[in-house]
Design a protein around this motif. Sequence first.
Motif, PDB file in Angstrom:
ATOM      1  N   ALA A  85       0.840  -1.207   0.000  1.00 56.60           N
ATOM      2  CA  ALA A  85       0.000   0.000   0.000  1.00 56.60           C
ATOM      3  C   ALA A  85       0.874   1.255   0.000  1.00 56.60           C
ATOM      4  CB  ALA A  85      -0.927  -0.008   1.208  1.00 56.60           C
ATOM      5  N   CYS A  88       2.096   2.048  -3.373  1.00 56.82           N
ATOM      6  CA  CYS A  88       1.095   1.860  -4.432  1.00 56.82           C
ATOM      7  C   CYS A  88       0.947   3.088  -5.344  1.00 56.82           C
ATOM      8  CB  CYS A  88      -0.254   1.534  -3.804  1.00 56.82           C
ATOM      9  SG  CYS A  88      -1.543   1.264  -5.028  1.00 56.82           S
ATOM     10  N   THR A  89       0.871   2.795  -6.630  1.00 52.98           N
ATOM     11  CA  THR A  89       0.564   3.834  -7.624  1.00 52.98           C
ATOM     12  C   THR A  89      -0.547   3.342  -8.552  1.00 52.98           C
ATOM     13  OG1 THR A  89       2.333   3.001  -9.047  1.00 52.98           O
ATOM     14  CG2 THR A  89       2.896   4.819  -7.575  1.00 52.98           C
ATOM     15  N   CYS A  91      -3.695   3.955  -8.674  1.00 53.54           N
ATOM     16  CA  CYS A  91      -4.679   4.919  -9.202  1.00 53.54           C
ATOM     17  C   CYS A  91      -4.093   6.325  -9.111  1.00 53.54           C
ATOM     18  CB  CYS A  91      -6.024   4.818  -8.483  1.00 53.54           C
ATOM     19  SG  CYS A  91      -6.114   5.725  -6.930  1.00 53.54           S
ATOM     20  N   LEU A  93      -4.834   8.821  -7.460  1.00 48.18           N
ATOM     21  CA  LEU A  93      -4.772   9.491  -6.156  1.00 48.18           C
ATOM     22  C   LEU A  93      -3.355   9.504  -5.581  1.00 48.18           C
ATOM     23  CD1 LEU A  93      -8.087   8.300  -4.419  1.00 48.18           C
ATOM     24  CD2 LEU A  93      -7.642  10.396  -5.702  1.00 48.18           C
ATOM     25  N   CYS A 159      -5.504   6.919  -0.187  1.00 45.87           N
ATOM     26  CA  CYS A 159      -4.881   8.211  -0.514  1.00 45.87           C
ATOM     27  C   CYS A 159      -5.983   9.267  -0.634  1.00 45.87           C
ATOM     28  CB  CYS A 159      -4.106   8.140  -1.827  1.00 45.87           C
ATOM     29  SG  CYS A 159      -2.843   6.846  -1.837  1.00 45.87           S
ATOM     30  N   ALA A 174      -9.563   0.140  -7.629  1.00 41.96           N
ATOM     31  CA  ALA A 174      -8.105  -0.051  -7.570  1.00 41.96           C
ATOM     32  C   ALA A 174      -7.646  -0.304  -6.149  1.00 41.96           C
ATOM     33  CB  ALA A 174      -7.399   1.183  -8.148  1.00 41.96           C
ATOM     34  N   CYS A 175      -8.273   0.349  -5.192  1.00 42.63           N
ATOM     35  CA  CYS A 175      -7.828   0.259  -3.795  1.00 42.63           C
ATOM     36  C   CYS A 175      -8.506  -0.885  -3.043  1.00 42.63           C
ATOM     37  CB  CYS A 175      -8.116   1.584  -3.077  1.00 42.63           C
ATOM     38  SG  CYS A 175      -6.889   1.999  -1.828  1.00 42.63           S
ATOM     39  N   PHE A 178      -6.806  -3.846  -0.981  1.00 44.69           N
ATOM     40  CA  PHE A 178      -6.171  -3.566   0.319  1.00 44.69           C
ATOM     41  C   PHE A 178      -7.193  -3.718   1.446  1.00 44.69           C
ATOM     42  CE2 PHE A 178      -3.409  -0.939  -2.541  1.00 44.69           C
ATOM     43  CZ  PHE A 178      -2.278  -1.725  -2.397  1.00 44.69           C
TER      44      PHE A 178
HETATM   45 FE1  SF4 Z   1      -3.034   2.847  -4.454  1.00 44.90          FE
HETATM   46 FE2  SF4 Z   1      -5.289   3.033  -3.074  1.00 44.90          FE
HETATM   47 FE3  SF4 Z   1      -3.589   5.081  -3.076  1.00 44.90          FE
HETATM   48 FE4  SF4 Z   1      -4.993   4.505  -5.283  1.00 44.90          FE
HETATM   49  S1  SF4 Z   1      -5.829   5.192  -3.309  1.00 44.90           S
HETATM   50  S2  SF4 Z   1      -2.779   4.956  -5.180  1.00 44.90           S
HETATM   51  S3  SF4 Z   1      -5.090   2.261  -5.176  1.00 44.90           S
HETATM   52  S4  SF4 Z   1      -3.205   3.034  -2.212  1.00 44.90           S
END
Ligand code: SF4
Length: 260
Positions: A85, A88-89, A91, A93, A159, A174-175, A178
């Motif tokens: 997490a 994470c890239t 999405c 955000l 995020c 996308a998230c 997690f």
């Molecule tokens: Fe990754 Fe979730 Fe952040 Fe989007 S919101 S970049 S899926 S951790």
Amino acid sequence: MSETANVSDIHQAALQRLRFERAMGVEFVPRVTMAPLAAVRQVAPQSVRIPEASAEPAKQPAGSANGTSEPLDRATRWQALEARALACTRCVLHKGRHHVVFGTGNREAKLVFVGEGPGQDEDLQGIPFVGRAGQLLNKIIAAMKLAREEVYICNVVKCRPPDNRTPLPDEVAACWPFLEEQLELVAPKAIVALGSPASKALLRTTQGIMSLRGKWFSYRGIPVMPTYHPAFLLRQYTEENRRAVWDDMKKVVEKIKEGQ
Ligand code: SF4
């Protein structure tokens, strides 16, 4: 149940309610006419079928990270999940964040609170629910006679959405893996979904919080209670809304006591 027991129950319920109001900063409660008991009977619990999550899993298959077929232990899975997490890239955000707000609290909690996404304070500190809404959530948790450290708190997206807007469906998708794995690892007795986005994500429904709150639903066998988000409660701090949240939290307290 005897009439005396009924009066005692009502007295206890009134005392609990007053303690909740006091915990939430209310100094004065106006006298009201009581509705007949028949009019305040508890609504029968409801449930909906939860379809399987449709988002692509972000987690590694159990056992693959150490190169063996042995299942990873919980601590290792938490560590790996949080590390993914934080990096994470998946999405858009990720572009505006200061911190990934993964989640906090007891990873073996009986109760998990799921919010929508980090706000400004949360983004700056990397901790969920630390702003004004978080302070109200702390009061709600305390009124339930729980410590914040006893529960687990996280959000649907990790995020901060720009200008605190509602997360978009592709960001939620996308998230999602997690949150999915967080809930699998905590395996709580109950989940409180705070507000519409969290309720919709967990219950795979398009219904809004107004029609969902106060009723029990199920996420993969775990009871879910949708209720108002503390930020909404701050904006519309009416007795009716406070009463609704307190009624919901009373049901949650009873649920997590079951089977103890
Ligand atoms: Fe990754 Fe979730 Fe952040 Fe989007 S919101 S970049 S899926 S951790």
